[in-house]
Scaffold this motif. Structure first.
Motif, short mmCIF file in Angstrom:
data_model
loop_
_atom_site.label_atom_id
_atom_site.label_comp_id
_atom_site.label_asym_id
_atom_site.label_seq_id
_atom_site.Cartn_x
_atom_site.Cartn_y
_atom_site.Cartn_z
N GLU A 43 0.82 -1.21 0.00
CA GLU A 43 0.00 0.00 0.00
C GLU A 43 0.86 1.27 0.00
O GLU A 43 0.34 2.36 -0.20
CB GLU A 43 -0.94 -0.02 1.21
CG GLU A 43 -2.00 -1.11 1.12
CD GLU A 43 -2.97 -1.10 2.26
OE1 GLU A 43 -2.74 -0.34 3.24
OE2 GLU A 43 -3.97 -1.83 2.21
N ASP B 30 4.52 1.03 -4.91
CA ASP B 30 3.78 0.66 -6.12
C ASP B 30 4.54 -0.44 -6.84
O ASP B 30 5.54 -0.20 -7.52
CB ASP B 30 3.62 1.88 -7.03
CG ASP B 30 2.76 1.56 -8.24
OD1 ASP B 30 2.03 0.56 -8.20
OD2 ASP B 30 2.82 2.33 -9.23
N TYR B 31 4.09 -1.68 -6.67
CA TYR B 31 4.75 -2.81 -7.31
C TYR B 31 4.35 -2.91 -8.78
O TYR B 31 3.17 -3.00 -9.11
CB TYR B 31 4.41 -4.12 -6.59
CG TYR B 31 5.09 -4.24 -5.24
CD1 TYR B 31 6.43 -4.62 -5.15
CD2 TYR B 31 4.40 -3.98 -4.07
CE1 TYR B 31 7.07 -4.73 -3.93
CE2 TYR B 31 5.02 -4.08 -2.83
CZ TYR B 31 6.35 -4.46 -2.77
OH TYR B 31 6.98 -4.56 -1.55
N ASP B 32 5.32 -2.89 -9.65
CA ASP B 32 5.10 -2.91 -11.09
C ASP B 32 5.09 -4.36 -11.59
O ASP B 32 6.05 -5.10 -11.36
CB ASP B 32 6.22 -2.13 -11.78
CG ASP B 32 5.98 -1.96 -13.28
OD1 ASP B 32 4.96 -2.46 -13.79
OD2 ASP B 32 6.83 -1.32 -13.94
#
Length: 317
Positions: free
Chosen positions: A161, A164-166
């Protein structure tokens, strides 16, 4: 309690593979007791002076210098959305952790103790608490002559949260000669964190595969045994299995060992996908018989493993 509480952490690696873990128990200003796996914890320290970062995520309380590097410090109580009233001065310590190849600190209250437990004593959270909770598991611990409920936090969800996981797959990783063969193939992912399962699912579904999910090693083993009992070799049903290491009831190491000891499924391709880090993993992979080890979260590595297995599968046919 300072970093002395973790003074024998190197010896705790011996627990891995024995379906056991050690939990660091702590509080967040209320009577509730929370816990993290000791093996994810590098150190416990008193709260130092933090450098505030304007414009940062609301759960970040600043950064600190840790062993020559700046690391983010997260207000754990705020991050898991605790609403109950607490004393303003509840924050007393910082747990320095390493998850998914990154180091960060979590502000907590009092540190209680460390307990040694079996994963079989760790249970998934009750289904009735909903999907918005921040727990991966719960357990009962006997402390000072009485039993108390301990809640194990889903740190991967907390971090997801903030970070920001790509899930983008690099074009140079994709093997055009075999990608089309992923259609109609199935992959089993086993992880107690709904966030981690979603990250893996969203990545691999881009290849056109069908994803089957289970929340822990015990659930996965039951599924594999069901297929085997029906006369199906699991390696014919699914292309491979990605499994986390740490899970309630049965960890990924024990799951792998159980699979390798069953002639009906011993040839299943198993990739250990874990937020744990350390050189011990190579030894553990060899000990229990995993085919590959990758640390979370690396979309390109997930795809590389899936393609490796698909190449082998096509060569066998």
């Amino acid at each position: 309690m300072s970093n002395s509480v973790l003074s024998s952490v190197d010896q705790r690696t011996k627990l891995v593979g024995e379906n056991r873990l050690e939990l660091l128990m702590f509080q967040l200003g209320t009577r509730h007791t929370f816990a993290m796996n000791v093996f994810k914890i590098k150190e416990v320290i008193n709260i130092p002076k933090l450098n505030i970062m304007p414009g940062s995520h609301s759960n970040l309380k600043g950064v600190m210098n840790y062993r020559g590097k700046s690391i983010p410090i997260i207000d754990l109580r705020q991050a898991i959305k605790m609403r109950s009233a607490v004393a303003e001065d509840f924050a007393k310590n910082i747990i320095i952790t390493e998850y998914n190849r990154s180091v960060q600190g979590f502000i907590i209250g009092e540190v209680k103790t460390i307990v040694n437990m079996s994963w079989s004593d760790i249970q998934p959270p009750p289904k009735g608490i909903g999907k918005t909770n921040y727990l991966t598991a719960i357990t009962q611990v006997n402390s000072e002559g009485k039993s108390e409920l301990v809640e194990i936090i889903d740190v991967e969800k907390v971090l997801a949260e903030i970070i920001d996981y790509d899930i983008t797959i690099s074009q140079e990783v994709l093997d055009d000669d075999i990608v089309s063969h992923f259609k109609d193939k199935k992959i089993l992912i086993v992880d107690d964190s709904a966030t981690a399962r979603k990250q893996i699912r969203d990545t691999l579904e881009q290849l056109g595969v069908t994803i089957i999910e289970r929340k822990n090693g015990a659930e996965a083993l039951l599924l594999l045994q069901k297929w085997a009992g029906e006369g199906k070799r699991p390696s014919d049903v699914i292309l491979l299995m990605f499994t986390d290491a740490e899970m309630p009831e049965m960890d990924g190491y024990r799951l792998t060992a159980e699979v390798r000891n069953d002639p009906r499924m011993e040839d299943l391709f198993i990739a250990l996908n874990t937020s744990l880090s350390g050189s011990f993993n190579d030894a553990m992979v060899e000990k229990v018989g995993c085919n590959r080890f990758i640390s979370k979260f690396q979309p390109d590595m997930l795809v590389d493993v899936a393609q490796q297995r698909l190449r082998e599968y096509l060569a066998e046919k």
